[in-house]
Design a protein around this motif. Sequence first.
Motif, short mmCIF file in Angstrom:
data_model
loop_
_atom_site.label_atom_id
_atom_site.label_comp_id
_atom_site.label_asym_id
_atom_site.label_seq_id
_atom_site.Cartn_x
_atom_site.Cartn_y
_atom_site.Cartn_z
N ILE A 132 -4.49 5.89 1.52
CA ILE A 132 -3.23 6.09 2.22
C ILE A 132 -3.45 6.08 3.73
O ILE A 132 -2.65 5.52 4.49
CB ILE A 132 -2.57 7.41 1.76
N LEU A 133 -4.55 6.68 4.18
CA LEU A 133 -4.87 6.65 5.61
C LEU A 133 -5.08 5.22 6.10
O LEU A 133 -4.63 4.85 7.18
CB LEU A 133 -6.12 7.49 5.88
N GLY A 167 10.21 3.62 1.72
CA GLY A 167 9.12 4.51 2.07
C GLY A 167 8.90 5.63 1.08
O GLY A 167 7.75 5.97 0.77
N GLU A 168 9.96 6.20 0.52
CA GLU A 168 9.79 7.30 -0.43
C GLU A 168 9.19 6.80 -1.74
O GLU A 168 8.40 7.50 -2.37
CB GLU A 168 11.13 7.99 -0.70
N GLY A 178 1.94 6.83 -4.27
CA GLY A 178 0.70 7.42 -3.78
C GLY A 178 0.39 8.75 -4.43
O GLY A 178 -0.76 9.03 -4.79
N ARG A 179 1.39 9.60 -4.61
CA ARG A 179 1.18 10.90 -5.25
C ARG A 179 0.77 10.74 -6.71
O ARG A 179 -0.07 11.50 -7.22
CB ARG A 179 2.45 11.74 -5.16
N THR A 201 0.91 11.82 8.89
CA THR A 201 1.73 10.75 8.34
C THR A 201 2.96 11.37 7.66
O THR A 201 3.12 12.58 7.63
CB THR A 201 0.94 9.92 7.31
N ASP A 202 3.81 10.51 7.08
CA ASP A 202 4.97 11.03 6.36
C ASP A 202 4.67 11.31 4.89
O ASP A 202 5.57 11.64 4.12
CB ASP A 202 6.15 10.07 6.49
N PHE A 203 3.39 11.18 4.50
CA PHE A 203 2.99 11.45 3.11
C PHE A 203 2.72 12.93 2.94
O PHE A 203 2.00 13.53 3.74
CB PHE A 203 1.75 10.64 2.76
N ARG A 204 3.28 13.53 1.89
CA ARG A 204 3.05 14.94 1.60
C ARG A 204 2.34 15.06 0.26
O ARG A 204 2.77 14.48 -0.74
CB ARG A 204 4.37 15.71 1.58
N VAL A 205 1.26 15.83 0.26
CA VAL A 205 0.42 15.96 -0.94
C VAL A 205 1.05 16.95 -1.91
O VAL A 205 1.29 18.11 -1.56
CB VAL A 205 -0.99 16.44 -0.56
#
Length: 417
Positions: A120-121, A49-50, A56-57, A179-183
């Motif tokens: 990502i969404l 996941g990371e 994604g970042r 979500t677990d995604f951080r910008v």
Amino acid sequence: FARTFGAGIDLDAYNAAFVLPDLLLDVLVAGGLAAPFIPIYTQLRHDDGEAANEFGRTILTLAVLVMAAAAAILFVFAPQSAAFIAPGFDDRERELYTALFRVMCVTPVIFAASIALGEILIANQRFLFYGLAPVLYNGGIVLGTVLLSESLGIFGAAVGAVIGALLHLAIRLVGIARTDFRVRPRLAVRTRAVLEFVRLMLPKMASHPIEPLMFLYFTSLATTLGAGSVSAVSFARNFQSVPVSLIGISFSLAAFPILSAAYADGDRARFTGILRTNLATITLLTTGAAISLYVLSGLVIELFLGGGAFDAADVARTSLVLAAFALSVPFDSLTHLLSRAIYATRNTILPVGASIGGFAVTVGATALLAPRIGIAAIPLGFAAGSATKVGLLGLALIPRLRGARWTGARSDLAAPI
């Protein structure tokens, strides 16, 4: 727009000013992200996941940087673009176009970030926040038009477009927070995932400009068909896109992460089952929508656009264009699902041929019909090209399904190069 500005030169200049910034956004960001991001992100998230979030970042950061540089170049060379975007405009109209164009250069940078977050969404199946974004974008434009048009004229709508773009990004940031995604900025470019992304991105980037180029051609042709023709095509296209977006694109976006996961798992039965169900549903619903739009085109335009500065001649011309555009609704809708089905199998080359074939038929048919039937040639040419593209995508997908290796996708994408 219709009641405030009518189908005249101000709105023609506004619509024309969108063409090139949208084209660059489609080529440099939207085109590259649409095909490869979700299959790669889905596979990475399944394994680590990371690693998926780092990927994604990185793509988010690259999208913003690339679009910011492109927008700066567009701003500088705005006057030169008028010669091929709006060849029918006179000097005053070109001056207005240039000023509006420079305001529009702000929005692609904001959209670059929002489009990346939107992918990502979708991968996380957060469709509500993805879907609210275009509603808020149009709301911003309406707000600018209502509040600012009296003092700023058509520039009120342009300022509204910038406000709408910010709202587009803001609602997707709200969705991302769930979500677990951080910008945050990241440029981890030396990974196999980014290499695979670039490999799949390049063919998609080659084909994605085709539709914007097609509408650039339509805009250029419409400027030679009398004042208000650009606006008539734009209004009619907006109404045509409602069932395409509501049915074709929505079903296709929802199916895309599932198709990508099925391919990654090597589950052919699940892949073909999802594809068949969505093909049948989209075909049935959009055919009904097309018939309704064709029959009710005059009523629709009169009801929503008639009045104020939008007179009877504007209504008649736009109704004619919309009736012809209705023929393309089922074909235009199916191209989105068939393209994404091919993308889910990690192939972005096959749709290029389909796009080129559809583009060639569109331009050829439009050029052939325009001297005979005028503005109606534009939507009829588009319908012919869309039907051609559906046929070519179907022919490309059949051997892909038969010959694909249904044993799971590569799982070492997080590894460094």
